[in-house]
Structure formats: structure tokens, C-alpha cells
Write an enzyme that holds these catalytic residues in place. Structure first.
Site, PDB file in Angstrom:
ATOM      1  N   ASP A   1       9.181  10.651  72.339  1.00  6.03           N
ATOM      2  CA  ASP A   1       8.154   9.735  72.557  1.00  6.03           C
ATOM      3  C   ASP A   1       8.677   9.335  73.841  1.00  6.03           C
ATOM      4  OD1 ASP A   1       6.157   7.871  72.438  1.00  6.03           O
ATOM      5  OD2 ASP A   1       6.133   8.092  70.307  1.00  6.03           O
TER       6      ASP A   1
ATOM      7  N   ASP B   1       3.136   8.146  75.712  1.00  8.23           N
ATOM      8  CA  ASP B   1       2.402   7.220  75.350  1.00  8.23           C
ATOM      9  C   ASP B   1       1.162   6.471  76.386  1.00  8.23           C
ATOM     10  OD1 ASP B   1       2.713   4.757  73.078  1.00  8.23           O
ATOM     11  OD2 ASP B   1       2.578   3.605  74.768  1.00  8.23           O
TER      12      ASP B   1
ATOM     13  N   GLU C   1      -0.814  10.912  74.765  1.00  3.44           N
ATOM     14  CA  GLU C   1      -1.661  10.067  73.695  1.00  3.44           C
ATOM     15  C   GLU C   1      -2.901   9.567  74.561  1.00  3.44           C
ATOM     16  OE1 GLU C   1      -1.659   6.104  71.168  1.00  3.44           O
ATOM     17  OE2 GLU C   1      -0.938   6.187  72.984  1.00  3.44           O
TER      18      GLU C   1
ATOM     19  N   HIS D   1       0.958   6.528  63.441  1.00  5.17           N
ATOM     20  CA  HIS D   1       1.570   5.231  62.879  1.00  5.17           C
ATOM     21  C   HIS D   1       0.496   4.070  63.306  1.00  5.17           C
ATOM     22  CE1 HIS D   1       2.574   5.944  66.931  1.00  5.17           C
ATOM     23  NE2 HIS D   1       2.919   4.778  67.295  1.00  5.17           N
ATOM     24  N   ASP D   2      -0.479   4.435  64.226  1.00  2.00           N
ATOM     25  CA  ASP D   2      -1.478   3.418  64.814  1.00  2.00           C
ATOM     26  C   ASP D   2      -2.782   3.188  63.750  1.00  2.00           C
ATOM     27  OD1 ASP D   2       0.162   2.705  66.777  1.00  2.00           O
ATOM     28  OD2 ASP D   2      -0.509   4.196  68.067  1.00  2.00           O
TER      29      ASP D   2
HETATM   30  C1  NOJ Z   1       0.425   3.543  71.807  1.00  2.00           C
HETATM   31  C2  NOJ Z   1       1.593   3.598  70.557  1.00  2.00           C
HETATM   32  O1  NOJ Z   1       1.247   4.510  69.655  1.00  2.00           O
HETATM   33  C3  NOJ Z   1       1.376   2.187  69.642  1.00  2.00           C
HETATM   34  O2  NOJ Z   1       2.173   2.165  68.583  1.00  2.00           O
HETATM   35  C4  NOJ Z   1       1.860   1.103  70.707  1.00  2.00           C
HETATM   36  O3  NOJ Z   1       1.847  -0.103  70.269  1.00  2.00           O
HETATM   37  C5  NOJ Z   1       1.082   1.261  72.010  1.00  2.00           C
HETATM   38  N1  NOJ Z   1       0.883   2.487  72.392  1.00  2.00           N
HETATM   39  C6  NOJ Z   1       1.845   0.408  73.067  1.00  2.00           C
HETATM   40  O4  NOJ Z   1       3.016   1.032  73.549  1.00  2.00           O
END
Ligand code: NOJ
Length: 533
Positions: A98, A200, A263, A324-325
Site C-alpha cells: 500500500d 491510496d 484506489e 477494509h473500508d
Molecule cells: C483509503 C483507505 O483505504 C482508508 O482505509 C483510509 O482511511 C483512507 N484512504 C485515508 O488514507
């Protein structure tokens, strides 16, 4: 056409805090991941993406990095990392890290310098602005995690911008020194042999140079995150971001077969721009359509067609069911329908990404409020936005703490782990794990499923059907019942003749199919078609 590993393989996301604890502190670590590599090889995945493992104050569980070239002691040492990389490669798999280039931790030495004085050489590495004349914030931009995106710094009398927590100040990517520093970070890991990066919030990296106010979102509703009150027209997805993506790609292209996932949460027509001119941008701009889509056969079929149609000439598709989000797929569509979703994920054209635990049907675990750890959940307590439920420890076996750890894990375990774990599911042909493994194996051995064409066949309010065909190989028809009610499928324009090679209900496997297919609710089948090559 030649295909690369990131096109032919399956990616598996590990949230390292929750995968496997090896040192008895209740938090997963690198040695723990090493211990589970044989499982991943057995499952059949080709690449592992590990969420951040760098030194971090953990305000956002590692997405607030204070040293881009180290390993957080909680996860191990740089030697452990080297061993992980070597062991992944020894098994013929790839490792994706990441990369969090949009923001650092507020404890990163760059930010500490930047905030030390207005004339510090690193001042312009971050986004500093004066208050407006009336003393108010520089503009109306909001933080994704709630509240305004501007934080006042008493010492230097200016605001700094943070798209996420105030502990995550945004870097100023318009500054060439920032660009150089982050490209060097990429080189550091690439030189070690890392196979790629998941970048990210790629679409956040450049902001409007005039810092104009974002417009009001007319569709905002009370249950949504406060961030959604505005449309992020000026704070995200700026045209200049593509120059940055191109620069990152150029770094990768100096090495052999490295790749970059972006992402990006954007609608399809904006997402595909991230492939870049002549597809020299991100290799895989993450496609989150299966996460956001309304789970309805016609709607999904249309969205998939739209995506397939929007891809640039050399743009390779990809599919994601969870991360994970987001709430887990099992909790979004139900346990039975999650099996159909697995079949969809692993039969569409393009690279699938599996979120750890989805392969055993893990569901969102309710976390009592006094145990919530996710800042997004804590900052907006009334909105049910905590991401903890999808981040609970992996369920390996029915030992106390599910084989994840020897002590109480950092986040509570699913209560039902004794009935839902790898050890139990491994030998059960009806389990989610057996379904996932079987689908991966089929996909990896059949050229049509791995990289053949995608042809939509049919969709109505229940059924979605499509074909996957590669030259000189058997062709496949995939028929999915996205409803809970039985259905009957008899397409007017395609003759079906073949046999079921995989099904969400194992009894259907081996059955011959001619002209029509009957499916129970929540059932899906893959039919190997006779005689077509
Ligand atoms: C995306 C990530 O997947 C998430 O977990 C994170 O909180 C935010 N970006 C900020 O980095």
C-alpha cells in the site's frame, strides 16, 4: 496477446492487523502472514496486497505514515519484511504494498519541519493557507472523516488542509520536491523487489489551484457522511492528477513487470481516465462497482456493460467485492447471495480482488460502541459508518481466539467463528471456502475464464447470464440467479448445450444442460458449452 501476472491472477487483500498474530500481542504481523502463505498458495491466489505496515501513530490504523521506508514494530522488522517478500516469491506469488502518497502522519518529520515556521524549506510540502479576511476558513472543503478539512496551526498562524483526519495532513503534490521524494519511496521498495503498489486515494492527490468552494450536493440525505454535503468538484479528480500518475507509472516501467492499482471512487466514465493516455497510467484503477451497485440483475448487467464499453483499448478490467473500508459482501447481500457474488467476481473478465475472510463468508461483526476504534465511526457516531465490523480477526480454527492469536485480539472476533473458520471449511465441499477455491482453480485453468472475451447474454429482474470465450478453448456460459426465488432461463437467441462445471449448489455439478436451465433462489452455475472453440 501476451498477458501479465496482474491480468491473469487473483489478488488477495490482507489487513495485517487482523490476519495472523505471531508474537502474542493480539495484533497481526508479518511473521503471521508468512505462516499463512501456504494457505494462500493452496487457495490459489497469485498476489497479495498488504494494507500499510509502515511506522505510524495509528490514528487511521496505518494510513497515517510517519516513515515511508520502515516497518512498524507492531508488524515486525525490515528483516521480517525481506523474509516475507522472499517467501511470497518462493511460492510463485507477488507482493503488492500500500502506498499512501496523498498525506502523511502529522508526526512525519516532513510535516514537523513544515509546521515549524513559515519560512522552513518544507513549508510548501503541505497545503498551508491564510484565514479569510473575516477570520473564517480558507474555503468550504470538508474532511472525509467529518468536520472541516482545515486545521488551524497556532504557531505559524495558518490553516493546513487534511482530506482525512487532522493527523493526516495532505502533501502538496504541485511541489516537484514532494514528487521526487515520493517517487524515491517507490524506488526504495521496487529495488527490494516489491511487485507493485495499491495507491491510496489516487484521485485526491491534486487539488484545484484556486481552492474554489465545492458546490452543495443537492442529493444529500441525513444518514450520509457529512462529507457528502458537498460535491468534491474542486478538492478531487483534478486534470493535473494524471501527470502525477504518469510519473509514477514511468518509475514502475523502469523495472520489469511491476504494477500499480489506483484506489479511486469515481463513476465509470471518470474512473477509466486513470488508465491514462495509451493506457500509460494506472494498470488497474480499482473498479468498485460491485460494492456500490444495487444488487439487481438488470442493473448489474447494465453497469457491467457500461464498464466494459468504457474501457480504453488496452485497459484491463478489474473487480472488487469488498475491502477494509466497506461492509462485507455477506452482510450486504446475505450469506446465500454471497455465493453468487463470488461466482460473479471470479468469472467476469478482468482481475478479481478478494478481501481476506470473504472466502470463508465472514460477515460484519457488530462492535459495541465502547469498543469502536475506527476514527470514521468515532467521529460520526450517529451514522453507523465505523469500518471495524469488516476488519475483525481472520477465523482460522475453533481454538480460543480462532487461531488468530493466543490472547484477546485488538478487535473482537465474530462470535460464530467456531462454525465459520478455515479449518472446518477446508474439508467441507459445501463451504464458501470450497466454492472460492474451486472457482479460482477453474478460472486459472480455463483460458476463456482467465482472459477470454465477455459477451452479455441476458438479464431480467432475476437472472444475469453472460459468456466467456477464448479461441481454441472451451467456452463458458455463466448463469446467476440474483434473487431469492427460483427461476427458469431459456434464452431465445443462444442454444445451450453443455454441462455444469461449477455451481453454488455442488449437487448441480456434472449435470448436462440442454436449451434451458432451472435455478433455485440464490443459485449460480458455470456451464461448459459443447462443441464451441
Ligand atoms: C483509503 C483507505 O483505504 C482508508 O482505509 C483510509 O482511511 C483512507 N484512504 C485515508 O488514507
Amino acid at each position: 496477446m501476451e498477458h501479465f501476472w496482474w491480468q491473469t491472477g487473483v489478488i488477495y487483500q490482507i489487513y495485517p492487523r487482523s490476519y495472523q498474530d505471531s508474537n502474542g500481542d493480539g495484533v497481526g504481523d508479518l511473521k503471521g502472514i508468512i505462516k499463512r502463505l501456504d494457505y494462500l498458495k493452496w487457495l490459489g491466489v497469485s498476489a497479495i496486497w498488504v494494507s500499510p505496515i509502515y511506522p505510524s501513530p495509528m490514528a487511521d490504523f496505518g494510513y497515517d505514515i510517519s516513515d515511508y521506508q520502515g516497518i512498524h514494530p507492531l508488524f515486525g522488522s525490515i528483516d521480517d519484511f525481506d523474509q516475507l517478500l522472499q517467501e511470497v516469491h518462493a511460492r510463485g506469488m507477488k507482493l503488492i504494498l500500500d502506498l499512501v502518497p496523498n498525506h502523511t502522519s502529522d508526526q512525519h518529520p516532513w510535516f514537523l519541519e513544515s509546521k515549524s515556521s513559515r519560512d522552513n524549506p518544507k513549508r510548501d510540502w503541505y497545503i498551508w493557507k491564510d484565514a479569510k479576511e473575516d477570520g473564517s476558513l480558507p474555503n468550504n472543503w470538508l474532511s472525509v472523516f467529518g468536520g472541516p478539512a482545515w486545521e488551524w496551526d497556532e504557531t505559524t498562524g495558518q490553516y493546513y488542509y487534511h482530506a482525512f483526519l487532522k493527523e493526516q495532513p495532505d502533501l502538496n503534490w504541485r511541489n516537484p520536491k514532494v514528487q521526487d521524494a515520493m517517487l524515491d519511496v517507490m524506488r526504495f521498495w521496487l529495488d527490494k523487489g516489491v511487485d507493485g503498489f495499491r495507491v491510496d486515494v489516487m484521485w485526491h492527490m491534486i487539488k484545484d489551484d484556486q481552492f474554489r468552494d465545492n458546490p452543495i450536493n443537492p442529493d444529500y440525505q441525513q444518514h450520509m457522511a457529512t462529507y457528502e454535503q458537498l460535491l468534491p468538484v474542486y478538492s478531487t479528480d483534478q486534470p493535473e492528477v494524471h501527470d502525477i500518475v504518469t510519473q509514477m507509472r514511468q518509475v514502475l516501467d523502469r523495472y520489469s513487470e511491476r504494477m500499480m492499482i489506483g484506489e479511486i471512487y469515481l463513476p465509470t466514465h471518470k474512473l477509466v481516465v486513470y488508465y491514462g493516455v495509451d493506457s500509460l497510467g494506472a494498470h488497474l484503477p480499482f473498479n468498485f462497482m460491485l460494492i456500490s451497485a444495487h444488487w439487481d440483475a438488470r442493473h448489474l448487467a447494465a453497469s457491467i456493460d457500461e464498464y466494459e464499453g468504457a474501457l480504453p483499448k488496452h485497459g484491463w478490467p478489474n473487480w472488487v467485492l469488498g475491502n477494509h473500508d466497506q461492509p462485507r459482501i455477506t452482510s450486504r447481500v446475505g450469506v446465500q447471495q454471497a455465493r453468487v457474488a463470488a461466482m460473479l467476481l471470479l468469472t467476469l473478465r478482468g482481475t478479481p480482488t478478494i478481501y481476506y475472510g470473504d472466502e470463508i463468508g465472514m460477515r460484519d461483526v457488530p462492535i459495541p460502541f465502547d469498543e469502536v476504534q475506527d476514527p470514521q465511526g468515532l467521529n460520526m457516531p450517529d451514522k453507523n459508518l465505523s469500518r471495524d465490523p469488516a476488519r475483525t480477526p481472520m477465523q482460522w480454527n475453533n481454538d480460543e481466539y480462532a487461531g488468530f492469536s493466543e490472547i484477546k485480539p485488538w478487535l473482537r472476533l465474530e462470535k460464530e467463528y467456531r462454525r465459520q473458520n478455515v479449518q472446518l471449511q477446508k474439508n467441507d465441499p459445501y463451504s464458501m471456502l470450497s466454492l472460492y477455491r474451486g472457482l479460482i482453480q477453474l478460472r486459472q485453468t480455463e483460458p476463456s475464464l482467465m482472459n477470454g472475451n465477455y459477451t452479455p447474454v441476458y438479464s431480467d429482474h432475476q437472472v444475469f447470464a453472460f459468456k466467456r470465450c477464448a479461441e481454441n478453448s472451451p467456452h463458458f456460459l455463466i448463469v446467476l440467479n440474483l434473487s431469492h426465488r427460483p427461476c427458469y432461463f431459456r434464452p431465445g437467441n443462444v442454444c445451450i448445450s453443455g454441462s455444469v462445471v461449477a455451481a453454488t449448489t455442488p449437487e448441480l455439478e456434472g449435470i448436462a444442460v440442454k436449451d434451458y436451465i432451472n435455478l433455485s433462489g440464490d443459485e449460480g452455475v458455470i456451464v461448459r458449452l459443447d462443441g464451441v472453440r
